[in-house]
Design a protein around this motif. Structure first.
Motif, PDB file in Angstrom:
ATOM      1  N   VAL A 120       0.845  -1.200   0.000  1.00 52.67           N
ATOM      2  CA  VAL A 120       0.000   0.000   0.000  1.00 52.67           C
ATOM      3  C   VAL A 120       0.881   1.251   0.000  1.00 52.67           C
ATOM      4  O   VAL A 120       0.620   2.212  -0.739  1.00 52.67           O
ATOM      5  CB  VAL A 120      -0.969  -0.005   1.199  1.00 52.67           C
ATOM      6  N   LEU A 121       1.941   1.233   0.798  1.00 50.60           N
ATOM      7  CA  LEU A 121       2.868   2.374   0.820  1.00 50.60           C
ATOM      8  C   LEU A 121       3.501   2.605  -0.547  1.00 50.60           C
ATOM      9  O   LEU A 121       3.715   3.737  -0.959  1.00 50.60           O
ATOM     10  CB  LEU A 121       3.963   2.157   1.867  1.00 50.60           C
ATOM     11  N   TYR A 122       3.800   1.515  -1.253  1.00 48.31           N
ATOM     12  CA  TYR A 122       4.351   1.630  -2.600  1.00 48.31           C
ATOM     13  C   TYR A 122       3.425   2.456  -3.491  1.00 48.31           C
ATOM     14  O   TYR A 122       3.864   3.356  -4.204  1.00 48.31           O
ATOM     15  CB  TYR A 122       4.582   0.241  -3.203  1.00 48.31           C
ATOM     16  N   GLY A 123       2.142   2.157  -3.452  1.00 48.46           N
ATOM     17  CA  GLY A 123       1.182   2.901  -4.264  1.00 48.46           C
ATOM     18  C   GLY A 123       1.160   4.376  -3.916  1.00 48.46           C
ATOM     19  O   GLY A 123       1.023   5.235  -4.791  1.00 48.46           O
ATOM     20  N   TRP A 124       1.338   4.690  -2.651  1.00 42.78           N
ATOM     21  CA  TRP A 124       1.336   6.074  -2.204  1.00 42.78           C
ATOM     22  C   TRP A 124       2.633   6.779  -2.610  1.00 42.78           C
ATOM     23  O   TRP A 124       2.611   7.892  -3.135  1.00 42.78           O
ATOM     24  CB  TRP A 124       1.125   6.099  -0.696  1.00 42.78           C
ATOM     25  N   VAL A 125       3.771   6.117  -2.387  1.00 40.32           N
ATOM     26  CA  VAL A 125       5.074   6.708  -2.720  1.00 40.32           C
ATOM     27  C   VAL A 125       5.163   7.016  -4.214  1.00 40.32           C
ATOM     28  O   VAL A 125       5.696   8.064  -4.608  1.00 40.32           O
ATOM     29  CB  VAL A 125       6.231   5.785  -2.269  1.00 40.32           C
ATOM     30  N   ALA A 126       4.638   6.157  -5.041  1.00 44.17           N
ATOM     31  CA  ALA A 126       4.706   6.380  -6.492  1.00 44.17           C
ATOM     32  C   ALA A 126       4.017   7.670  -6.900  1.00 44.17           C
ATOM     33  O   ALA A 126       4.413   8.304  -7.890  1.00 44.17           O
ATOM     34  CB  ALA A 126       4.104   5.192  -7.240  1.00 44.17           C
ATOM     35  N   THR A 127       3.024   8.109  -6.140  1.00 39.96           N
ATOM     36  CA  THR A 127       2.317   9.349  -6.484  1.00 39.96           C
ATOM     37  C   THR A 127       3.161  10.590  -6.215  1.00 39.96           C
ATOM     38  O   THR A 127       2.766  11.683  -6.605  1.00 39.96           O
ATOM     39  CB  THR A 127       0.988   9.481  -5.710  1.00 39.96           C
ATOM     40  N   TRP A 128       4.301  10.443  -5.583  1.00 42.37           N
ATOM     41  CA  TRP A 128       5.175  11.590  -5.313  1.00 42.37           C
ATOM     42  C   TRP A 128       5.907  12.067  -6.562  1.00 42.37           C
ATOM     43  O   TRP A 128       6.517  13.137  -6.546  1.00 42.37           O
ATOM     44  CB  TRP A 128       6.188  11.256  -4.231  1.00 42.37           C
ATOM     45  N   GLN A 129       5.874  11.267  -7.620  1.00 42.94           N
ATOM     46  CA  GLN A 129       6.565  11.667  -8.848  1.00 42.94           C
ATOM     47  C   GLN A 129       5.766  12.768  -9.539  1.00 42.94           C
ATOM     48  O   GLN A 129       4.537  12.733  -9.570  1.00 42.94           O
ATOM     49  CB  GLN A 129       6.723  10.476  -9.806  1.00 42.94           C
ATOM     50  N   PRO A 130       6.474  13.755 -10.128  1.00 42.73           N
ATOM     51  CA  PRO A 130       5.763  14.859 -10.775  1.00 42.73           C
ATOM     52  C   PRO A 130       5.243  14.528 -12.172  1.00 42.73           C
ATOM     53  O   PRO A 130       4.444  15.280 -12.721  1.00 42.73           O
ATOM     54  CB  PRO A 130       6.841  15.962 -10.858  1.00 42.73           C
ATOM     55  N   THR A 131       5.667  13.421 -12.759  1.00 47.49           N
ATOM     56  CA  THR A 131       5.238  13.083 -14.114  1.00 47.49           C
ATOM     57  C   THR A 131       3.880  12.393 -14.089  1.00 47.49           C
ATOM     58  O   THR A 131       3.349  12.069 -13.035  1.00 47.49           O
ATOM     59  CB  THR A 131       6.269  12.160 -14.798  1.00 47.49           C
ATOM     60  N   SER A 132       3.350  12.141 -15.270  1.00 43.48           N
ATOM     61  CA  SER A 132       2.044  11.491 -15.389  1.00 43.48           C
ATOM     62  C   SER A 132       2.108  10.046 -14.909  1.00 43.48           C
ATOM     63  O   SER A 132       3.186   9.457 -14.785  1.00 43.48           O
ATOM     64  CB  SER A 132       1.588  11.515 -16.847  1.00 43.48           C
ATOM     65  N   PHE A 133       0.944   9.468 -14.674  1.00 50.08           N
ATOM     66  CA  PHE A 133       0.864   8.076 -14.211  1.00 50.08           C
ATOM     67  C   PHE A 133       1.575   7.130 -15.174  1.00 50.08           C
ATOM     68  O   PHE A 133       2.400   6.324 -14.768  1.00 50.08           O
ATOM     69  CB  PHE A 133      -0.607   7.668 -14.057  1.00 50.08           C
TER      70      PHE A 133
END
Length: 109
Positions: A45-58
């Protein structure tokens, strides 16, 4: 400096995903205690949250992260499972890193 931060977030995401998957794997396949599965689920679950810290698109984030995941998975297998990568594993990892460098860092017009 922004490059290091970007790579750092990818590495942190990789540790969460690979570590979480590893703990769930250990719980289900190696008959480890249930707390390992729970800890693995929390890391995933933390992985999914950490990935959203990137400024680029999904899509771009996940495309680049896929390359990071390949290389980190080879390193994880070597360190934790005693898997010795051969020259083709190393070459493939290097090619993947080169490709993600192009996708993420190549100057755009």
């Amino acid at each position: 400096m922004a490059y290091l931060q970007t790579l750092g977030v990818f590495v942190l995401a990789g540790l969460c995903e690979i570590g979480g998957g590893y703990l769930v794997w250990q719980w289900l396949k190696a008959d480890r205690p249930g707390w390992m599965g729970l800890a693995g689920a929390i890391l995933l679950v933390l992985y999914g949250w950490v990935a959203t810290w990137q400024p680029t698109s999904f899509g771009k984030t996940y495309a680049v992260y896929g390359g990071i995941f390949v290389v980190m998975s080879i390193a994880w297998a070597w360190y934790f499972d005693g898997f010795w990568p051969d020259r083709f594993d190393v070459l493939g990892g290097a090619i993947v890193l080169l490709g993600l460098g192009v996708v993420l860092f190549w100057p755009r017009a």
